[in-house]
Each structure stands twice: as structure tokens, then as C-alpha cells.
Write a protein that holds these residues in place. Structure first.
Motif, PDB file in Angstrom:
ATOM      1  N   LEU A 123      14.302 -18.805 -16.084  1.00  0.00           N
ATOM      2  CA  LEU A 123      15.360 -19.313 -14.834  1.00  0.00           C
ATOM      3  C   LEU A 123      15.937 -20.681 -15.173  1.00  0.00           C
ATOM      4  N   GLU A 124      16.893 -20.605 -15.247  1.00  0.00           N
ATOM      5  CA  GLU A 124      17.296 -22.057 -15.224  1.00  0.00           C
ATOM      6  C   GLU A 124      17.258 -22.628 -13.530  1.00  0.00           C
ATOM      7  N   PRO A 125      17.564 -24.025 -13.467  1.00  0.00           N
ATOM      8  CA  PRO A 125      17.199 -24.918 -12.414  1.00  0.00           C
ATOM      9  C   PRO A 125      18.034 -24.344 -11.169  1.00  0.00           C
ATOM     10  N   GLU A 126      18.778 -23.630 -11.356  1.00  0.00           N
ATOM     11  CA  GLU A 126      19.972 -22.841  -9.511  1.00  0.00           C
ATOM     12  C   GLU A 126      19.440 -21.636  -9.607  1.00  0.00           C
ATOM     13  N   GLY A 127      18.605 -20.602 -10.531  1.00  0.00           N
ATOM     14  CA  GLY A 127      18.414 -19.766 -10.753  1.00  0.00           C
ATOM     15  C   GLY A 127      18.266 -18.861  -9.284  1.00  0.00           C
ATOM     16  N   VAL A 128      17.776 -17.875  -9.535  1.00  0.00           N
ATOM     17  CA  VAL A 128      17.038 -16.713  -7.969  1.00  0.00           C
ATOM     18  C   VAL A 128      16.306 -15.895  -8.993  1.00  0.00           C
ATOM     19  N   LEU A 129      14.980 -15.243  -8.181  1.00  0.00           N
ATOM     20  CA  LEU A 129      13.946 -14.335  -8.084  1.00  0.00           C
ATOM     21  C   LEU A 129      14.633 -13.181  -7.821  1.00  0.00           C
ATOM     22  N   VAL A 130      14.416 -12.207  -7.462  1.00  0.00           N
ATOM     23  CA  VAL A 130      14.581 -11.231  -6.717  1.00  0.00           C
ATOM     24  C   VAL A 130      13.295 -10.185  -7.358  1.00  0.00           C
ATOM     25  N   VAL A 131      12.541  -9.405  -6.334  1.00  0.00           N
ATOM     26  CA  VAL A 131      11.261  -8.697  -6.350  1.00  0.00           C
ATOM     27  C   VAL A 131      10.810  -8.173  -5.594  1.00  0.00           C
ATOM     28  N   SER A 132       9.712  -7.281  -5.837  1.00  0.00           N
ATOM     29  CA  SER A 132       9.810  -6.150  -4.474  1.00  0.00           C
ATOM     30  C   SER A 132       9.001  -5.158  -4.595  1.00  0.00           C
ATOM     31  N   THR A 133       8.189  -4.970  -3.834  1.00  0.00           N
ATOM     32  CA  THR A 133       7.086  -4.275  -4.076  1.00  0.00           C
ATOM     33  C   THR A 133       6.353  -3.107  -2.934  1.00  0.00           C
ATOM     34  N   ASN A 134       5.645  -2.071  -2.591  1.00  0.00           N
ATOM     35  CA  ASN A 134       4.843  -1.586  -1.809  1.00  0.00           C
ATOM     36  C   ASN A 134       3.862  -2.458  -0.427  1.00  0.00           C
ATOM     37  N   ALA A 135       3.638  -1.839   0.692  1.00  0.00           N
ATOM     38  CA  ALA A 135       2.461  -2.419   1.412  1.00  0.00           C
ATOM     39  C   ALA A 135       1.139  -2.518   0.896  1.00  0.00           C
ATOM     40  N   ARG A 136       0.247  -2.428   1.483  1.00  0.00           N
ATOM     41  CA  ARG A 136      -0.889  -1.235   1.222  1.00  0.00           C
ATOM     42  C   ARG A 136      -1.047  -0.111   2.217  1.00  0.00           C
ATOM     43  N   SER A 137      -0.246  -0.182   3.231  1.00  0.00           N
ATOM     44  CA  SER A 137       0.237   0.802   4.619  1.00  0.00           C
ATOM     45  C   SER A 137       1.014   1.677   4.029  1.00  0.00           C
ATOM     46  N   ASP A 138       2.296   1.521   2.793  1.00  0.00           N
ATOM     47  CA  ASP A 138       2.936   2.209   2.632  1.00  0.00           C
ATOM     48  C   ASP A 138       2.474   3.692   2.441  1.00  0.00           C
ATOM     49  N   LYS A 139       3.711   5.077   2.870  1.00  0.00           N
ATOM     50  CA  LYS A 139       3.005   6.073   2.480  1.00  0.00           C
ATOM     51  C   LYS A 139       1.411   6.624   2.902  1.00  0.00           C
ATOM     52  N   ALA A 140       1.450   6.488   3.815  1.00  0.00           N
ATOM     53  CA  ALA A 140      -0.629   6.616   4.378  1.00  0.00           C
ATOM     54  C   ALA A 140      -0.464   7.728   4.171  1.00  0.00           C
ATOM     55  N   GLU A 141       0.250   8.509   4.933  1.00  0.00           N
ATOM     56  CA  GLU A 141       0.371   9.667   5.149  1.00  0.00           C
ATOM     57  C   GLU A 141       0.579  10.457   3.577  1.00  0.00           C
ATOM     58  N   LEU A 142       0.709   9.906   2.474  1.00  0.00           N
ATOM     59  CA  LEU A 142       0.446  10.479   1.191  1.00  0.00           C
ATOM     60  C   LEU A 142      -0.885  10.715   0.901  1.00  0.00           C
ATOM     61  N   ASP A 143      -1.362   9.152   1.215  1.00  0.00           N
ATOM     62  CA  ASP A 143      -3.203   8.894   0.819  1.00  0.00           C
ATOM     63  C   ASP A 143      -3.847  10.119   1.370  1.00  0.00           C
ATOM     64  N   GLY A 144      -3.653  10.857   2.872  1.00  0.00           N
ATOM     65  CA  GLY A 144      -4.485  11.225   3.691  1.00  0.00           C
ATOM     66  C   GLY A 144      -4.041  12.629   3.205  1.00  0.00           C
ATOM     67  N   TRP A 145      -2.890  13.127   3.003  1.00  0.00           N
ATOM     68  CA  TRP A 145      -3.226  14.681   3.080  1.00  0.00           C
ATOM     69  C   TRP A 145      -3.580  14.624   1.307  1.00  0.00           C
ATOM     70  N   TRP A 146      -3.952  13.565   0.326  1.00  0.00           N
ATOM     71  CA  TRP A 146      -3.965  13.631  -0.978  1.00  0.00           C
ATOM     72  C   TRP A 146      -5.878  14.234  -0.785  1.00  0.00           C
ATOM     73  N   ALA A 147      -5.761  12.728   0.060  1.00  0.00           N
ATOM     74  CA  ALA A 147      -7.494  12.715  -0.087  1.00  0.00           C
ATOM     75  C   ALA A 147      -8.529  14.434   0.756  1.00  0.00           C
ATOM     76  N   ARG A 148      -7.581  14.518   1.923  1.00  0.00           N
ATOM     77  CA  ARG A 148      -7.588  16.342   2.116  1.00  0.00           C
ATOM     78  C   ARG A 148      -7.404  17.363   1.351  1.00  0.00           C
ATOM     79  N   ALA A 149      -6.629  17.226   0.437  1.00  0.00           N
ATOM     80  CA  ALA A 149      -6.632  18.515  -0.595  1.00  0.00           C
ATOM     81  C   ALA A 149      -8.159  18.296  -1.805  1.00  0.00           C
TER      82      ALA A 149
END
Length: 266
Positions: A123-149
Motif C-alpha cells: 500500500l502507498e502511504p495514503e492507501g487503505v486496507l479493507v478486510v472482513s472475517t467472522n466472529a467465533r460465535s458466527d452461525k453457532a446454530e450450524l455448529d450445534g446442528w452438525w455436532a448433534r448429527a
């Protein structure tokens, strides 16, 4: 990675689950709002099927938007111009880029912090970075359904969790880790609820992780079939709901001036 993203079908399955989310977030539009009208090179690292590149090229024609991905098969004609390269070793000159995107991709890397250092370098000095990601608790229901199955398939009281790629770069840590390479960092929460009245989009989401099936320590196809049975049972009580928790992080090498901040729409 290249096997998991031999084509864009697994990625599309994960993207399309968000079609059922409320509120709906126009992530490419949010990126454009945060970045503003910068010209020069915009580098979309881990560009995949070009979701962001298409919007950038349509709405910022003055910019040169370049994709970068490790999978050659993802770099189809609509995505090009693009570079096939490792995000951890960007083949880009230092200080030559105005915008770098790393949208829901850093957690795929063995060392996300090494990749962040590389993004900061290009990046140049005046440049900008944009990133994204999920939280640990994201889609917790998917975790639960998979673990049950999985428990049902294995005949155990508790089943192993599903593959959760974002664990190596969770939203709870993202801003602090970006801040080790940038002077100015801010974050935007992206929380919502996905609601569906059929198991199909959820099953496609689970199936999109088939390439990582060796990590789940349970017969993948058998567990997927059991998940479908459980979801159909859940639907008898009403729509299936999944809570989402994600973040977008925006970073600059130095504190933006007031004029720059006003021009960026941020």
C-alpha cells in the motif's frame, strides 16, 4: 486450497446463504463507501469469483482493479485482469497500490499476520486496507446442528464440531492484529439473522466444506444426511434461524485528514 476452490460452486453456496439474511449488507457497496473515489491500483486479494471486482469496475472505472487468487480456475475471463499468486507472498511492488481488499480470506492462510504485513507493504502511504472475517460465535446454530448429527452417527453423547475456517483469524482479534501494521484502524459490526423455511441452502453451505472433510473426524456424507433429517425435524416448529456475527476492518497507514475522510464517505 486449490482443491477446495477448483471452481466457484462451494464459494457460491456460502455466499448465497446470506441472501436469506436480515439485515442485508451490500458488502461491495460498503467497501466503495469506505474507500471513496481513489484512482490507481485496487488489489483484491483472494478475489474468488470476482464479487467485489465487478462492482469496483462498474462504479470506479477510473481505478485499475486487479484480482489475485491462488486458484487458477477461479480466475475466469470475467475476473481478469488477475494474478495467480499466494496471498502470503504478494508479487507486487512496495507502495504501488492505493486499495487492498482481503474479504473473508485471511483465515484461509497459514499465517494471516504475514499476509497483513505484505498488504501493508504494497500500500502507498495514503492507501487503505479493507478486510472482513467472522466472529467465533458466527452461525453457532450450524455448529450445534452438525455436532448433534455427528454424535448420532458416531453413537456418542457429544459430536465433533464442523469445519470453521475463520477460527484462525476471528473477528474478535481482527482489529488488533491489523493495528500491528497500520496506524489508524476502525471496525464495523455486521450482525444479522438468516431465516429459511427449507434446509436446502443450509445443506449446500455444509456441503461446501467437503474438501476439508478429513478435519471433522466423522463420516462426512453420513453426517450431512443426518443433518438434513434433524433440520426437517426442526422445521416442524417453524423457520430455521441462524445468527451471524462478522466484522469489516478498515485501516490506514496514518490518520486520514479531514478532507480525505469526507471524500471517502466513511
Amino acid at each position: 486450497m486449490t482443491r477446495a476452490y477448483h471452481d466457484d460452486r462451494p464459494l457460491l453456496a456460502r455466499q448465497r446463504l446470506y441472501d436469506h439474511q436480515r439485515p442485508r449488507y451490500d458488502l461491495p457497496g460498503m467497501v466503495l463507501d469506505q474507500v471513496g473515489d481513489r484512482e490507481g491500483v485496487w488489489l483484491d486479494v483472494g478475489c474468488g469469483n470476482g464479487k467485489y471486482l465487478h462492482r469496483i469496475r462498474a462504479e470506479r472505472p477510473q481505478a485499475r482493479a486487479v484480482g489475485l487468487d491462488l486458484s487458477t480456475t477461479m480466475l475466469t475471463t470475467p475476473v481478469r485482469p488477475a494474478v495467480c499468486a499466494d496471498a502470503a507472498r504478494l508479487p507486487v511492488h512496495t507502495g504501488s497500490v492505493q486499495v487492498v481488499l482481503g474479504m473473508h480470506m485471511l483465515y484461509h492462510l497459514a499465517d494471516p499476520d504475514q499476509a497483513l504485513a505484505g498488504m501493508a507493504r504494497v500500500l502507498e502511504p495514503e492507501g487503505v486496507l479493507v478486510v472482513s472475517t467472522n466472529a467465533r460465535s458466527d452461525k453457532a446454530e450450524l455448529d450445534g446442528w452438525w455436532a448433534r448429527a455427528a454424535a448420532d452417527v458416531l453413537g456418542t453423547a457429544v459430536g465433533p464440531r464442523r469445519v470453521k475456517l475463520s477460527a484462525s483469524f476471528p473477528a474478535e482479534e481482527a482489529a488488533d492484529r491489523v493495528a500491528t501494521h497500520f496506524a489508524e484502524v476502525k471496525e464495523i459490526d455486521l450482525d444479522g439473522t438468516i431465516e429459511v423455511d427449507t434446509p436446502a441452502p443450509i445443506l449446500k453451505h455444509y456441503a461446501s466444506y467437503r474438501a476439508w472433510s478429513h478435519q471433522v473426524h466423522v463420516p462426512f456424507e453420513q453426517t450431512l444426511s443426518r443433518v438434513e433429517h434433524l433440520l426437517r425435524q426442526e422445521l416442524e416448529d417453524g423457520p430455521l434461524r441462524i445468527t451471524t456475527h462478522q466484522k469489516m476492518v478498515i485501516a490506514h497507514h496514518s490518520r486520514p485528514t479531514q478532507t480525505l475522510a469526507e471524500g471517502s464517505g466513511g
